[in-house]
Design a protein around this motif. Sequence first.
Motif, PDB file in Angstrom:
ATOM      1  N   ILE A  90       0.833  -1.204   0.000  1.00 38.52           N
ATOM      2  CA  ILE A  90       0.000   0.000   0.000  1.00 38.52           C
ATOM      3  C   ILE A  90       0.868   1.255   0.000  1.00 38.52           C
ATOM      4  CG2 ILE A  90      -0.310   0.067   2.514  1.00 38.52           C
ATOM      5  CD1 ILE A  90      -2.986   1.047  -0.102  1.00 38.52           C
ATOM      6  N   ASP A  91       2.054   1.163   0.593  1.00 36.70           N
ATOM      7  CA  ASP A  91       2.936   2.331   0.655  1.00 36.70           C
ATOM      8  C   ASP A  91       3.582   2.670  -0.684  1.00 36.70           C
ATOM      9  OD1 ASP A  91       2.374   2.806   3.351  1.00 36.70           O
ATOM     10  OD2 ASP A  91       3.932   1.404   4.000  1.00 36.70           O
ATOM     11  N   LYS A  98      -3.828   5.728  -2.845  1.00 40.51           N
ATOM     12  CA  LYS A  98      -3.745   5.159  -1.494  1.00 40.51           C
ATOM     13  C   LYS A  98      -4.845   5.737  -0.598  1.00 40.51           C
ATOM     14  CE  LYS A  98      -0.612   4.843   2.460  1.00 40.51           C
ATOM     15  NZ  LYS A  98       0.753   5.147   2.952  1.00 40.51           N
ATOM     16  N   TYR A 125      -4.688   0.515  -9.469  1.00 39.05           N
ATOM     17  CA  TYR A 125      -4.373  -0.169  -8.213  1.00 39.05           C
ATOM     18  C   TYR A 125      -5.627  -0.840  -7.681  1.00 39.05           C
ATOM     19  CZ  TYR A 125      -0.410   2.669  -9.097  1.00 39.05           C
ATOM     20  OH  TYR A 125       0.673   3.227  -9.732  1.00 39.05           O
TER      21      TYR A 125
END
Length: 150
Positions: A90-91, A98, A125
């Motif tokens: 996720i980073d 995000k 994503y």
Amino acid sequence: MMRKFTILFTLTALACAFAAGKKLALKDLPAAVQKTVEANLNGAEIKGINKETEKGVVQYEVETTLNGKHRDFDVDTKGKLLVVEEETSIDSVPAAAKATILKKVGTGKLGMVETFTRPGGETMYEAGYTSKAGKKAEVLVKADGTETKE
């Protein structure tokens, strides 16, 4: 007579379910598909291959792992690469994407996060998550944070 019909129907349904869930090997795929799979493995290990139909397009989903991370891709029956999904953290997702993902997850539990790329298209994503109520779901977002259904 009715009992025989019920047994026959049940056996047929089980046979169809078994055939639909059968895992394929690379050698089972059409030559053009094999070529594309081999060209896109990049050293990954094949974990499974499934034949499926998505939006009317018959395709092969190739599930792989590379360096301990999931990396899957879909190839149509003519050997065209349709999409590549790679596990990420996720980073490593752009800030706007995000933020959208984390807002969608809310107080639930974040699962696997993947890049989602169509050849010649933008990278998006995808994140799997479990809601606070225990329901599993996914969200797909563009780099700018816009949620999409793709």
